[in-house]
Design an enzyme around this catalytic site. Structure first.
Site, PDB file in Angstrom:
ATOM      1  N   SER A 101       0.816  -1.216   0.000  1.00 26.80           N
ATOM      2  CA  SER A 101       0.000   0.000   0.000  1.00 26.80           C
ATOM      3  C   SER A 101       0.851   1.267   0.000  1.00 26.80           C
ATOM      4  CB  SER A 101      -0.920   0.021   1.223  1.00 26.80           C
ATOM      5  OG  SER A 101      -1.645   1.236   1.271  1.00 26.80           O
ATOM      6  N   THR A 146      -8.788  -2.419   3.840  1.00 32.94           N
ATOM      7  CA  THR A 146      -8.644  -2.989   2.511  1.00 32.94           C
ATOM      8  C   THR A 146      -8.805  -4.502   2.594  1.00 32.94           C
ATOM      9  OG1 THR A 146      -7.266  -2.963   0.524  1.00 32.94           O
ATOM     10  CG2 THR A 146      -6.106  -3.159   2.627  1.00 32.94           C
ATOM     11  N   LYS A 150     -13.025  -5.525   4.441  1.00 32.66           N
ATOM     12  CA  LYS A 150     -14.054  -4.507   4.232  1.00 32.66           C
ATOM     13  C   LYS A 150     -15.450  -4.974   4.640  1.00 32.66           C
ATOM     14  CE  LYS A 150     -11.630  -2.097   0.498  1.00 32.66           C
ATOM     15  NZ  LYS A 150     -11.704  -1.592  -0.880  1.00 32.66           N
ATOM     16  N   ASN A 171     -14.752   0.908   4.091  1.00 31.93           N
ATOM     17  CA  ASN A 171     -13.312   1.084   3.846  1.00 31.93           C
ATOM     18  C   ASN A 171     -12.700   2.170   4.722  1.00 31.93           C
ATOM     19  OD1 ASN A 171     -14.263   3.429   2.472  1.00 31.93           O
ATOM     20  ND2 ASN A 171     -12.460   3.391   1.143  1.00 31.93           N
ATOM     21  N   ASP A 187     -15.021   4.223  -1.304  1.00 32.09           N
ATOM     22  CA  ASP A 187     -14.622   3.520  -2.531  1.00 32.09           C
ATOM     23  C   ASP A 187     -15.563   3.805  -3.696  1.00 32.09           C
ATOM     24  OD1 ASP A 187     -12.317   2.238  -1.702  1.00 32.09           O
ATOM     25  OD2 ASP A 187     -13.341   0.414  -1.080  1.00 32.09           O
ATOM     26  N   ARG A 245     -14.689 -15.668  -9.394  1.00 31.45           N
ATOM     27  CA  ARG A 245     -14.106 -17.004  -9.493  1.00 31.45           C
ATOM     28  C   ARG A 245     -15.032 -18.043  -8.864  1.00 31.45           C
ATOM     29  NH1 ARG A 245      -8.220 -16.791  -7.621  1.00 31.45           N
ATOM     30  NH2 ARG A 245      -7.998 -15.836  -9.695  1.00 31.45           N
TER      31      ARG A 245
END
Length: 382
Positions: A101, A146, A150, A171, A187, A245
Site C-alpha cells: 500500500s 482494505t 471490508k 473502507n 470507494d 471465481r
C-alpha cells in the site's frame, strides 16, 4: 539500558510491547522494545509514542538486519518519526497483505501539510474484531480498510453510514470521542467518478446524465470493492453483471443488486453486446504477480471501457491489453486518489486540499518529486 525483543504471532501481540514501554517509562528505565516480524512493524514506528528509547532502521533498502525493518529514510521522511510523541494520533491501513500500500506515503504527507500531529502506519491484521478490541485507545483514531476486511468491518462497527450499510462494505473507520466506531465507504464515489470522468474525457456523452446510464457494466469480484462498484454503477443507471471465481459469491451479490452472475470462465465468452464497461475489483495482477490478468485479451475486445482497481503497478496487464484493443482505460490510481481524499476528510474534519492528493499520488511513480527540496536534502541518521 534494557532491550526487549520478541516475535508476535499476531499484530495484537504488539500491544504487550507498548505496555512494557509505558511501564518502563513510568519507572524511568530506558528501554528499546521491538517486535521482530512483519506484524511487529508498527513497534518500530510507534515506539516514540509509548516511551521507547530508540528504534532501528537500515541505511538502505535490501540491507535490513532484521525482518520488517524500515529504512532510516522512511522513518524520517515517510513516518516523520522525529515528531512522534505521546500526543500523536495514530491512523493506518488495515489489510492482509498490506505492505504494497502507498497509503502511508500519501496520508503522512497530507497530515504534515496541514500541521496535524498524526501518523499513518500499515497494520497487517489477521482478525479485525480482535485488532479493534485490542487497540481501543482514543489515540488510535481512524483506519482505512482494505482486502480482506471490508465486509467484516460492517459487523465490527458500532455505527455504519447508510450508504456503506447498503453496499455491505466499509473502507473507512473513525473512532468517536465516546469510543464508538463509525464505518463509511469512500470507494464507490472514488471509483465511479473516476470511470465517469474517464469516459467523458474520451467519448462523446450527454452532459445531463451519467455516462454509465443504460450501459452494461461488468464487475469482476464480489468482495468489498466489488460491492462498492456494483452499488455505484447501479445508482448511476447501469445494468450490472457480477463475475467471480466462485459462482456462489457472484450469485449472492447479483441477487442483491438485481443482476446476473457469471464465473470468470463464463466471462471469457460473454459478449452480448459491444461497448460494455469492465471493472476489475480483485487483486489479480497486483505486484508482485504483475503478469496475471482476470480476463484474456481476446475477451477484452468487447469492452469500450476498462477499469482496474489495482494501482501497483499503475499500468496492469489488464489495462495494457485493453488499451491495445482500443478501449478507454482508467487506472486504479484514480480511485485511490479520490477515495483517499474522502478518507482524509473523515480523519481530520478538514476538506482535502484541491490537487494536493493528486500531486502526491502522481509523485509515487516518480519518487524524486515526492520529498521536495527539503526532503531530498535530509540525510538518514540515527
Amino acid at each position: 539500558m534494557h532491550v526487549q525483543q520478541f516475535r508476535g504471532s499476531e499484530i495484537v501481540d504488539v500491544s504487550r510491547m507498548f505496555q512494557i514501554l509505558v511501564h518502563c517509562q513510568e519507572k524511568q528505565v530506558p528501554i528499546i522494545g521491538l517486535v521482530m516480524n512483519d506484524r511487529g512493524f508498527i513497534s518500530r514506528v510507534l515506539c516514540p509514542k509509548f516511551g521507547g528509547y530508540l528504534t532501528f532502521g537500515s541505511l538502505e533498502k535490501g540491507k535490513e538486519s532484521a525482518p520488517a525493518q524500515p529504512t532510516v529514510a522512511d522513518l524520517i521522511n515517510v513516518y516523520n518519526i522525529r515528531q512522534i510523541g505521546p500526543d500523536t494520533k495514530v491512523f493506518g491501513i488495515i489489510g492482509k497483505p498490506v505492505g504494497h500500500s502507498k497509503s502511508p506515503i500519501l496520508h503522512n504527507e497530507a497530515f504534515r501539510s496541514v500541521g496535524l500531529n498524526a501518523v499513518y502506519v500499515p497494520f497487517l491484521v489477521d482478525d479485525l474484531a480482535k485488532f479493534l478490541h485490542t487497540y481501543s485507545s482514543p489515540d488510535f483514531a481512524g483506519f482505512s480498510c482494505t482486502i480482506p476486511h471490508k465486509e467484516d468491518a460492517v459487523r465490527c462497527c458500532d455505527e455504519v453510514d447508510p450508504i456503506a450499510r447498503d453496499i455491505g462494505a466499509v473502507n473507512t473507520i473513525i473512532r468517536k470521542p465516546n469510543g464508538n466506531l463509525v464505518g463509511y465507504n469512500t470507494d464507490y464515489v472514488g471509483a465511479i467518478s473516476a470511470i465517469e470522468d474517464g469516459i467523458r474525457a474520451t467519448q462523446s456523452t450527454r452532459s445531463t446524465t451519467s455516462p454509465l446510464a443504460g450501459r452494461l457494466f461488468v464487475v469482476i469480484g464480489a468482495g468489498g470493492a466489488g460491492k462498492a462498484l456494483a452499488y455505484g454503477a447501479k445508482e448511476k443507471g447501469a445494468r450490472v453483471v457480477i463475475a467471480n471465481r466462485t459462482f456462489a459469491r457472484a450469485q449472492e451479490l447479483g441477487n442483491l443488486i438485481g443482476g446476473p452472475a457469471l464465473t470468470l470462465a463464463e466471462l471469457e465468452n460473454y459478449h452480448p453486446e459491444e461497448g460494455m464497461i469492465l471493472a476489475n475489483t480483485t487483486a489479480i495482477g497486483m505486484h508482485p504477480n504483475t503478469n496475471d490478468t482476470p480476463l484474456s485479451k481476446q475477451a477484452l475486445k468487447s469492452y469500450a471501457v476498462v477499469f482496474d482497481a489495482v494501482y501497483t503497478p499503475k499500468e496492469t496487464r489488464l489495462l495494457r491489453e485493453a488499451a491495445e484493443c482500443g478501449a478507454t482505460v482508467v487506472s486504479g490510481l484514480e480511485m485511490f486518489i479520490r477515495q483517499a481524499e474522502g478518507q482524509f476528510e473523515h480523519f481530520t474534519g478538514m476538506p482535502a486540499v484541491d490537487g494536493k492528493f493528486r500531486a502526491l499520488a502522481t509523485s509515487l511513480d516518480n519518487p524524486s518529486t515526492m520529498k521536495g527540496k527539503d526532503r531530498a536534502a535530509a540525510k538518514p541518521r540515527l
